[in-house]
Structures are given as C-alpha cells and as structure tokens.
Enzyme design. Structure first.
Site, PDB file in Angstrom:
ATOM      1  N   TRP A  21      13.430 -17.205  21.779  1.00 21.27           N
ATOM      2  CA  TRP A  21      13.281 -17.682  20.397  1.00 21.27           C
ATOM      3  C   TRP A  21      14.662 -17.986  19.815  1.00 21.27           C
ATOM      4  CZ3 TRP A  21      13.728 -14.391  15.628  1.00 21.27           C
ATOM      5  CH2 TRP A  21      13.353 -15.092  14.462  1.00 21.27           C
ATOM      6  N   ASP A  49       9.648 -14.157  27.947  1.00 17.52           N
ATOM      7  CA  ASP A  49       8.759 -14.452  26.827  1.00 17.52           C
ATOM      8  C   ASP A  49       9.203 -15.710  26.097  1.00 17.52           C
ATOM      9  OD1 ASP A  49       6.649 -13.473  24.756  1.00 17.52           O
ATOM     10  OD2 ASP A  49       8.436 -13.882  23.566  1.00 17.52           O
ATOM     11  N   TYR A  54       8.498 -22.639  19.930  1.00 22.20           N
ATOM     12  CA  TYR A  54       9.945 -22.476  20.003  1.00 22.20           C
ATOM     13  C   TYR A  54      10.592 -23.812  20.362  1.00 22.20           C
ATOM     14  CZ  TYR A  54       9.077 -17.389  20.215  1.00 22.20           C
ATOM     15  OH  TYR A  54       8.664 -16.098  19.957  1.00 22.20           O
ATOM     16  N   SER A 151       0.177 -11.167  18.678  1.00 20.39           N
ATOM     17  CA  SER A 151       1.492 -10.924  18.091  1.00 20.39           C
ATOM     18  C   SER A 151       1.374 -10.839  16.582  1.00 20.39           C
ATOM     19  CB  SER A 151       2.471 -12.040  18.474  1.00 20.39           C
ATOM     20  OG  SER A 151       3.731 -11.849  17.857  1.00 20.39           O
ATOM     21  N   GLN A 178       2.638  -7.977  20.348  1.00 26.35           N
ATOM     22  CA  GLN A 178       4.064  -8.271  20.201  1.00 26.35           C
ATOM     23  C   GLN A 178       4.442  -8.219  18.722  1.00 26.35           C
ATOM     24  OE1 GLN A 178       7.120 -11.948  20.983  1.00 26.35           O
ATOM     25  NE2 GLN A 178       5.734 -11.438  22.657  1.00 26.35           N
ATOM     26  N   LYS A 217      28.071  -5.860  14.538  1.00 25.19           N
ATOM     27  CA  LYS A 217      29.068  -6.938  14.473  1.00 25.19           C
ATOM     28  C   LYS A 217      29.189  -7.551  13.077  1.00 25.19           C
ATOM     29  CE  LYS A 217      25.826 -10.426  16.269  1.00 25.19           C
ATOM     30  NZ  LYS A 217      25.567 -11.328  17.426  1.00 25.19           N
ATOM     31  N   GLY A 286      17.169 -11.436  23.173  1.00 26.40           N
ATOM     32  CA  GLY A 286      17.569 -12.833  23.239  1.00 26.40           C
ATOM     33  C   GLY A 286      19.074 -12.880  23.409  1.00 26.40           C
ATOM     34  N   GLU A 295      24.927  -6.837  28.873  1.00 23.12           N
ATOM     35  CA  GLU A 295      25.154  -5.653  28.044  1.00 23.12           C
ATOM     36  C   GLU A 295      23.838  -5.056  27.553  1.00 23.12           C
ATOM     37  OE1 GLU A 295      26.830  -4.222  23.698  1.00 23.12           O
ATOM     38  OE2 GLU A 295      27.369  -6.216  24.422  1.00 23.12           O
TER      39      GLU A 295
END
Length: 342
Positions: A21, A49, A54, A151, A178, A217, A286, A295
């Site tokens: 997404w 997914d 999208y 979802s 979801q 961040k 994502g 990571e």
C-alpha cells in the site's frame, strides 16, 4: 522467519507479511519495488499483501512481476476487493458482478491462476450479504481463491457473515481479518479480537508502525525527515501527516530507552508488540527501500517480557485508543492525540 497458522485454517503465513500500500506503483519505482520484494524473500517472508485499489491496479501488477521467477507454491498472495477502482456504478462494492470481475482482473495483473487469500476490503452496506458470500464461495469452488478474509469489519459484521454462511451451507468460511492495529490504535481489542479468537479467525494486522510514527524518526518540533514518506509525493503525506502531533511524538520518544534496553530498533519493538498479541497471525510491513524490509523483518521471533509490555502501556497511557466504534473508520477518524500540536 517463523510461520503461523492463519487462524484455525490449515494455511501457514510468515509472521511478517510484505504489503505494498502507498509504495508499488506510487511512491517507489519498479526497480526499487522489485528490490524490496527480493529483500523480503531473502528475509524469509513468504506472504505478500496487496489490493486492486492500490495505485489503481499498478501495485498488483508490480508485485506479480517481482514474484514472477518465484515458485508459485512457495509464496502466499493476498489481495482485496471493494473500494472504488473506477467511475462506474459497479466499479466498487461487494456485488457479485464486481467481486467476480475484480477477482479476474487481479489474477491477470498478478499473473497467477489463484490467490491464497481474497479479502473484502470493507463492508458493503448496499449489497445483500448473502450475495457477497455466495460470490466468494463460488470463487473458492472454481479454484481461483483458496481462503476468504475481510478487512476493517466490525465484530457484528463478521458475526453476521459467519452465521449466514452456516445458514446457506457454504463450504468457505472467513478465516482472516485485516485490521489496523498497533501500540496506539487498539480499537479491535474490546470486540473484534474476542470474536475472532472464538471463531478461529487470524489477524493480518496493518500499520504496526502507525504510519512510521512508532519508528521514532518523526520528532516533536522538527521538520519531517527528507526521504521519509511524510516528505514524499503521492498520497502518503496525506495519510501520515494527519497523525503527526507534537504531544504524540514526544511520548513516542520515551519508548526509545525501552527499545535500547531490549536491544532492538524502535520499529522492531513496535512490530514485535503486535506479533505478541493473542490472535495475530502476521504483521504487514511496507517499505520503500530494501534495508527497511531487512530491519523490520528482524522483529520476527522476538519475544517481549511482560515487564516490557507494561512499560509500553505506561508510556503511551491515555494516547492508546480502545474505542470499538472506530473500527472501519481509520480513514475518517483523526485520533485525539493527533489533533493537538502541543
């Protein structure tokens, strides 16, 4: 990378799912998208997914191309139907017409004969529920769909679908949900999660990082970092900036010592938190860069002590949202902690 059963079904999914997404076909170019999928595969992620809406189909197409050289049976592909993909009256919703046509279009874009999990992206109040359930069941019978999911449905909507499927004698049953779910947004806990646990429905949770907020961040009183999604083009800033408030960002920074003591990044801490909640089968991540995938995938298998979970709750305190009425409203509801910049 560990794998978990999707609810009580026989399907196993990787505990980290790679989702696209706001990235494939929109935020990142094809080369970067393919590199991210490659990093996901290298990390042991087998579950991917996407959705027809999208980037208006481009995300499915790019994902299909990125997985083209991979043995189809070695990955699990999930996609969705319901949200508008065109301007026509039937280019949306969960009518039999749209469900059938959208599924066939998704299969073409993904370059596959079937999808492992086909999900109703939202509940459709305008279509009789039996029409939707029979259409989904027919797709399973035809071999184009293996398992069914939803979802952002409420507990009442999921319960009605389960009861009606039994009344109709349908072979296919909802096995996944979801929802948006993270340390801050816990609106599924009072009603949706208890129902799903009883009924054997597993959770594919999205936004475990709260649109990047829980990575730390974004800092209070500072400009958003260059190169972050909030500073990018496309729709990403619109979704992310609505949850950026200094009061929230300051509180999130207090999680940094917790992550350091555990020996993880803040992103890994947030993802591990979701994976430790009962009923969660997989957390969807994502990424716009391969190193982000690597990571975040590092959260797989990480167990947090009860004392760590308690500290997280203590730090976030009144910023945690548990209001079940906000299920399915994540696009419209602006959390209380995002309304103030102080």
């Amino acid at each position: 990378m560990e794998h978990r059963r999707l609810g009580r079904s026989g399907l196993y999914v990787s505990e980290i799912t790679y989702g696209n997404w706001l990235t494939h076909g929109e935020l990142v170019d094809r080369e970067a998208a393919v590199a991210c999928v490659g990093a996901a595969l290298d990390a042991g992620i087998t579950t991917f997914d996407t959705a027809d809406v999208y980037a208006q189909g481009a995300a499915e197409r790019v994902l299909g191309e990125a997985l083209r050289a991979v043995r189809r049976e070695s990955v699990e592909i999930a996609t969705k139907v319901c949200l508008p993909v065109g301007d026509g009256a039937n280019d949306r919703g969960l009518s039999r017409k749209h469900v059938m046509e959208s599924c066939h279009a998704s299969l073409r874009r993904l370059g596959t004969d079937y999808v492992d999990v086909y999900q109703a992206h939202r509940f459709d109040e305008a279509t009789p529920l039996d029409e939707t359930l029979v259409a989904f069941d027919d797709l399973v019978r035809q071999g184009k769909v293996r398992y069914l999911g939803v979802s952002e449905w409420t507990a009442a909507q999921i319960g009605s679908a389960l009861a009606l499927a039994d009344q109709l004698g349908l072979r296919s049953r909802i096995v996944s949900n979801q929802p948006q779910y993270n340390m801050l947004w816990r609106v599924i806990e009072p009603e949706v999660l208890p129902l799903c646990r009883r009924e054997g429905i597993g959770q594919f949770v999205f936004q475990p990082l709260a649109q990047g907020v829980l990575t730390g961040k974004y800092r209070p009183g500072e400009q958003v970092p260059a190169g972050s999604r909030a500073a990018s083009g496309g729709r990403a800033p619109r979704f992310i900036r609505r949850v950026l408030g200094d009061s929230l960002l300051a509180r999130v920074q207090r999680l940094r010592p917790v992550a350091e003591e555990v020996g993880t990044s803040m992103a890994q801490l947030a993802i591990a938190w979701t994976l430790q909640q009962e009923g969660v089968s997989s957390a969807i991540i994502g990424a716009s860069r391969p190193e982000q995938v690597t990571e975040n995938a590092g959260a797989a298998g990480l167990r947090l002590e009860a004392s760590v979970l308690a500290r997280i709750d203590e730090v976030l305190g009144d910023l945690i949202d548990l209001d079940p009425s906000k299920t399915a409203q994540m696009m419209a509801v602006k959390p209380e902690w995002a309304r103030s910049s102080g």
